[in-house]
Design a protein around this motif. Structure first.
Motif, mmCIF file in Angstrom:
data_model
loop_
_atom_site.group_PDB
_atom_site.id
_atom_site.type_symbol
_atom_site.label_atom_id
_atom_site.label_comp_id
_atom_site.label_asym_id
_atom_site.label_seq_id
_atom_site.Cartn_x
_atom_site.Cartn_y
_atom_site.Cartn_z
ATOM 1 N N CYS A 24 -3.125 3.421 -20.246
ATOM 2 C CA CYS A 24 -3.071 1.834 -20.438
ATOM 3 C C CYS A 24 -3.143 1.385 -19.025
ATOM 4 N N GLY A 25 -2.317 1.902 -17.970
ATOM 5 C CA GLY A 25 -1.920 1.369 -16.636
ATOM 6 C C GLY A 25 -3.151 1.667 -15.857
ATOM 7 N N VAL A 26 -3.845 2.885 -16.159
ATOM 8 C CA VAL A 26 -5.056 3.190 -15.358
ATOM 9 C C VAL A 26 -6.181 2.293 -15.725
ATOM 10 N N THR A 85 -5.483 -0.856 -13.917
ATOM 11 C CA THR A 85 -5.989 -0.948 -12.506
ATOM 12 C C THR A 85 -7.362 -1.024 -12.234
ATOM 13 N N ILE A 86 -8.239 -0.271 -13.360
ATOM 14 C CA ILE A 86 -9.801 -0.301 -13.168
ATOM 15 C C ILE A 86 -9.930 -1.774 -13.244
ATOM 16 N N SER A 87 -9.390 -2.480 -14.497
ATOM 17 C CA SER A 87 -9.735 -3.988 -14.380
ATOM 18 C C SER A 87 -9.467 -4.748 -13.396
ATOM 19 N N LEU A 88 -8.363 -4.486 -12.946
ATOM 20 C CA LEU A 88 -8.005 -5.466 -11.526
ATOM 21 C C LEU A 88 -9.002 -5.287 -10.587
ATOM 22 N N ILE A 89 -9.597 -3.969 -10.177
ATOM 23 C CA ILE A 89 -10.677 -3.760 -9.522
ATOM 24 C C ILE A 89 -11.883 -4.365 -9.788
ATOM 25 N N MET A 90 -12.241 -4.414 -11.178
ATOM 26 C CA MET A 90 -13.469 -4.658 -11.545
ATOM 27 C C MET A 90 -13.452 -6.377 -11.454
ATOM 28 N N VAL A 91 -12.351 -7.120 -11.754
ATOM 29 C CA VAL A 91 -12.305 -8.510 -11.874
ATOM 30 C C VAL A 91 -12.344 -9.047 -10.601
#
Length: 158
Positions: A59-61, A64-70
């Motif tokens: 879930c955290g990974v 984090t990928i979502s943060l990078i994509m957004v």
């Protein structure tokens, strides 16, 4: 009655007017929230070993990928002002942003599901802190992503 508030002058917030300071403050707050989110789950995993399974960390990974994509897409690219090339153009950047938000919401919802299914509603007497830590991690990462995306001006970033 409509002229009552016309003569009231509220002084501007001088320390927050500059775009460079606004970007720096938004970046620092966002980075701090991201750090605190990962710190909470590392604390929960080290204090209660064995209760936080390896799959829960996905879930955290994903967050984090979502943060990078957004945050890899600027607002100018979404509007179509600064992005003309590529095979999809502004539509591709909008799809990329949408998928980033979907991943962020999915990580928060999955961590909430894990919290209530495995820690709150569990009949086994275990501590609830690992589940709360998992939820806090993903909520803080998602809030960090939103602050970094919408709390800064676009003049310095694209």
């Amino acid at each position: 009655m409509s002229n009552l508030c016309e003569n009231i002058n509220i002084p501007p917030c001088i320390w927050f007017e500059g775009d460079s300071r606004r970007n720096a403050i938004a970046s620092m707050v966002s980075g701090f929230l991201f750090f605190v989110g990962w710190w909470v789950i590392i604390d929960a995993a080290s204090v209660y070993p064995g209760t936080v399974e390896a799959g829960y960390h996905m879930c955290g990974v994903v967050g984090t990928i979502s943060l990078i994509m957004v945050n890899s897409v600027s607002n100018a690219q979404i509007r179509g002002d600064a992005y003309e090339g590529g095979c999809l153009g502004p539509r591709g950047s909008r799809v990329w942003l949408f998928l980033g938000f979907v991943l962020g919401f999915a990580s928060v919802i999955a961590s909430c599901w894990i919290l209530f299914a495995n820690f709150v509603g569990s009949t086994v007497s275990t501590s609830q802190w690992p589940g709360v830590g998992l939820f806090l991690q993903n909520a803080l990462i998602f809030i960090s992503s939103l602050i970094f995306k919408f709390g800064r001006s676009e003049d310095l970033w694209g």
